[in-house]
Design a protein around this motif. Structure first.
Motif, short mmCIF file in Angstrom:
data_model
loop_
_atom_site.label_atom_id
_atom_site.label_comp_id
_atom_site.label_asym_id
_atom_site.label_seq_id
_atom_site.Cartn_x
_atom_site.Cartn_y
_atom_site.Cartn_z
N THR A 1 6.43 1.84 9.25
CA THR A 1 6.65 3.22 10.20
C THR A 1 5.28 3.95 10.51
O THR A 1 5.33 4.93 10.98
N ASP A 2 4.36 3.53 9.86
CA ASP A 2 3.01 3.98 10.51
C ASP A 2 2.31 3.34 11.72
O ASP A 2 2.18 2.23 11.76
N SER B 1 0.75 -1.16 -0.01
CA SER B 1 0.03 0.05 -0.05
C SER B 1 0.99 1.27 -0.04
O SER B 1 0.59 2.36 0.14
N GLY B 2 2.19 1.14 -0.23
CA GLY B 2 3.02 2.33 -0.16
C GLY B 2 3.59 2.80 1.07
O GLY B 2 4.35 3.96 1.07
N LYS B 3 3.32 2.00 2.17
CA LYS B 3 4.01 2.46 3.53
C LYS B 3 5.42 1.93 3.60
O LYS B 3 5.87 1.10 3.11
N SER B 4 6.42 2.97 4.24
CA SER B 4 7.73 2.69 4.42
C SER B 4 8.03 1.45 5.42
O SER B 4 7.13 1.48 6.66
N CYS B 5 8.95 0.88 5.34
CA CYS B 5 9.18 -0.46 5.94
C CYS B 5 10.17 0.39 7.48
O CYS B 5 10.77 1.15 7.28
N GLN B 6 9.71 -0.17 8.55
CA GLN B 6 10.42 -0.14 9.70
C GLN B 6 11.75 -0.78 9.87
O GLN B 6 11.69 -2.10 9.22
N SER B 7 12.72 -0.32 10.19
CA SER B 7 14.11 -1.04 10.39
C SER B 7 13.82 -2.07 11.26
O SER B 7 13.40 -2.24 12.40
N TRP B 8 14.53 -3.38 10.89
CA TRP B 8 14.38 -4.48 11.72
C TRP B 8 14.94 -4.44 13.06
O TRP B 8 14.61 -5.31 14.01
N THR B 9 15.98 -3.55 13.31
CA THR B 9 16.62 -3.46 14.69
C THR B 9 15.97 -2.27 15.33
O THR B 9 16.46 -1.88 16.53
N SER B 10 14.94 -1.51 14.93
CA SER B 10 14.30 -0.59 15.61
C SER B 10 12.84 -1.15 16.33
O SER B 10 12.27 -2.27 15.91
N GLN B 11 12.67 -0.64 17.35
CA GLN B 11 11.49 -0.91 18.14
C GLN B 11 10.34 0.12 18.21
O GLN B 11 9.50 -0.05 18.86
N PRO C 1 7.84 2.35 15.27
CA PRO C 1 6.90 2.61 16.28
C PRO C 1 6.36 1.09 16.96
O PRO C 1 5.33 1.09 17.58
N HIS C 2 6.84 -0.20 16.36
CA HIS C 2 6.25 -1.23 16.56
C HIS C 2 7.27 -2.14 17.31
O HIS C 2 8.44 -2.28 16.85
N LYS C 3 7.05 -2.68 18.66
CA LYS C 3 7.77 -3.53 19.33
C LYS C 3 7.79 -4.77 18.75
O LYS C 3 6.48 -5.38 18.31
N HIS C 4 8.79 -5.72 18.74
CA HIS C 4 8.70 -6.95 18.04
C HIS C 4 9.73 -7.90 18.53
O HIS C 4 10.86 -7.46 18.87
N ASN C 5 9.96 -9.20 18.08
CA ASN C 5 11.07 -9.81 18.30
C ASN C 5 11.82 -10.57 16.94
O ASN C 5 12.49 -11.45 16.88
N ARG C 6 11.21 -10.02 16.03
CA ARG C 6 12.05 -10.51 14.66
C ARG C 6 13.01 -9.48 14.30
O ARG C 6 13.35 -8.69 13.50
N THR C 7 14.21 -9.67 14.85
CA THR C 7 15.57 -8.81 15.09
C THR C 7 16.49 -9.79 14.50
O THR C 7 16.57 -11.13 14.59
N ASN D 1 15.73 -1.77 6.33
CA ASN D 1 14.24 -1.95 6.65
C ASN D 1 13.75 -2.68 5.34
O ASN D 1 12.67 -2.69 4.95
N TYR D 2 14.75 -3.52 5.01
CA TYR D 2 14.38 -4.29 3.61
C TYR D 2 13.28 -5.18 3.68
O TYR D 2 13.11 -6.08 4.87
N CYS D 3 12.41 -5.53 2.86
CA CYS D 3 11.26 -6.45 2.99
C CYS D 3 11.84 -8.00 3.01
O CYS D 3 13.00 -8.28 2.37
N ARG D 4 11.45 -8.69 4.12
CA ARG D 4 11.97 -9.90 4.18
C ARG D 4 10.83 -11.00 4.72
O ARG D 4 9.84 -10.42 4.93
N ASN D 5 11.07 -12.20 4.80
CA ASN D 5 10.20 -13.33 5.43
C ASN D 5 10.92 -14.13 6.32
O ASN D 5 11.37 -15.45 5.86
N PRO D 6 11.32 -13.51 7.74
CA PRO D 6 11.92 -14.46 8.49
C PRO D 6 11.34 -15.69 9.15
O PRO D 6 11.81 -16.60 9.73
N ASP D 7 9.99 -15.58 8.94
CA ASP D 7 8.94 -16.61 9.63
C ASP D 7 7.88 -17.25 9.20
O ASP D 7 7.07 -17.78 9.44
#
Length: 320
Positions: free
Chosen positions: A83-84, A37-47, A49-55, A67-73
């Motif tokens: 980043t929204d 939908s055109g939203k920028s990706c959050q960096s994987w090392t950042s928490q 605006p969204h906290k997560h464990n995909r580090t 902040n590149y698109c990936r499929n770790p899981d």
């Protein structure tokens, strides 16, 4: 239970997919960093605006860089956190390798003749249709530029940019370049025009290096006094050598950047081939008997009238 140790061997090698995905995209290591939908990706090392464990520490072999698109899981496709703050994550628009362009879907030079069907920008945005004015209004339509083949939402180069581009379907991103592979075959040959121009002068390869007003041209490889993107690397087939007048970007005539800081660029005074002197308009010896009508110097300066004393005063007048 016995102790378990990490084995000190290298993890299995993968063949990274840099421009497209197979399957669910677990091997994708490209640089698209925007969601469908055109939203920028959050960096994987950042928490934020969204906290997560995909580090990277928790998923050390999944290529979680920047902040590149990936499929770790093992999701059904590549994705990222956004980043929204209102949108935790979304899938990404990474092309599938099965639907990649054929080998001939490539570009020569700046891609002005590209007629392929790539319709995704270099960061993954979907292209807006050329016959649509939403979300971005524009004048690049087929009825105005029929020769540019502005079909569907395919990437094109209708205005002399360094490579094909498109408007995007993201309201916050008006346009972006496309990643079109370069052809491995030789570009079409041109017949270089060395002393005069036809049309807009795209084929001129002569050595005039002065503008209409007499200013010296800046070298195409120089960024002084004017910074610019019209460099040989961006326009590889346009003859950008030395500081010679050229037309790499489909201007209405030949031009160059000038060496004067106050004047960024000007058109050049290169003769038009249609107005060239007839074959008999030539000279013998030193030309003391020359009576032809050429009135431009060898570097492109317009001649001052003999009956004028401006800008140069002189004694070579008809009455004497």
């Amino acid at each position: 239970m016995g102790l378990h140790f990490l084995v000190a061997t290298e993890p299995p090698k993968i063949v990274p997919e840099l421009t497209c995905t197979t399957g669910k995209g677990g091997h994708y290591r490209g640089t698209i960093a925007v969601t469908k939908s055109g939203k920028s990706c959050q960096s994987w090392t950042s928490q934020t605006p969204h906290k997560h464990n995909r580090t990277p520490e928790n998923f050390p072999c999944k290529g979680l860089v920047e902040n590149y698109c990936r499929n770790p899981d093992d999701e059904k496709a590549t994705w990222c956190y956004t980043t929204d703050p209102e949108t935790r994550w979304e899938y990404c628009n990474v092309p599938n390798c099965r639907y990649q362009p054929a080998a001939e879907d490539c570009m020569h030079c700046t891609g002005e003749d590209y007629r392929g069907k790539i319709s995704i920008t270099e960061s993954g945005h979907t292209c807006q249709r050329w016959d649509s004015q939403k979300p971005h209004q524009h004048d690049y339509v087929l009825s105005i530029l029929p020769e540019m083949n502005l079909e569907e939402n395919y990437c094109r180069n209708p205005d002399g940019q360094p490579r094909p581009w498109c408007y995007t379907t993201d309201p916050s991103k008006r346009w972006e370049f496309c990643s079109i592979p370069r052809c491995t075959t030789e570009p079409p040959k041109i017949v270089p025009e060395l002393t005069c121009t036809t049309g807009k002068g795209r084929h001129y390869r002569g050595t005039i290096a002065v503008t209409n007003s007499g200013k010296s041209c800046q070298s195409w490889t120089s960024q002084t006094p004017h910074k610019h993107s019209r460099i040989p690397g961006n326009y590889p087939s346009e003859g950008l050598v030395e500081n010679y007048c050229r037309n790499p970007d489909d201007e209405k005539a030949l031009w160059c950047y000038t060496t004067e800081p106050e004047t960024r660029w000007e058109y050049c005074n290169v003769p038009n081939c249609r107005n060239q002197p007839a074959a008999e308009d030539c000279m013998t010896c030193r030309g003391e008997d020359y009576r032809g009508k050429i009135s431009i110097t060898e570097s492109g300066h317009t001649c001052q009238r003999w009956d004028s004393q401006t800008p140069h005063k002189h004694d070579y007048v008809l009455s004497m």
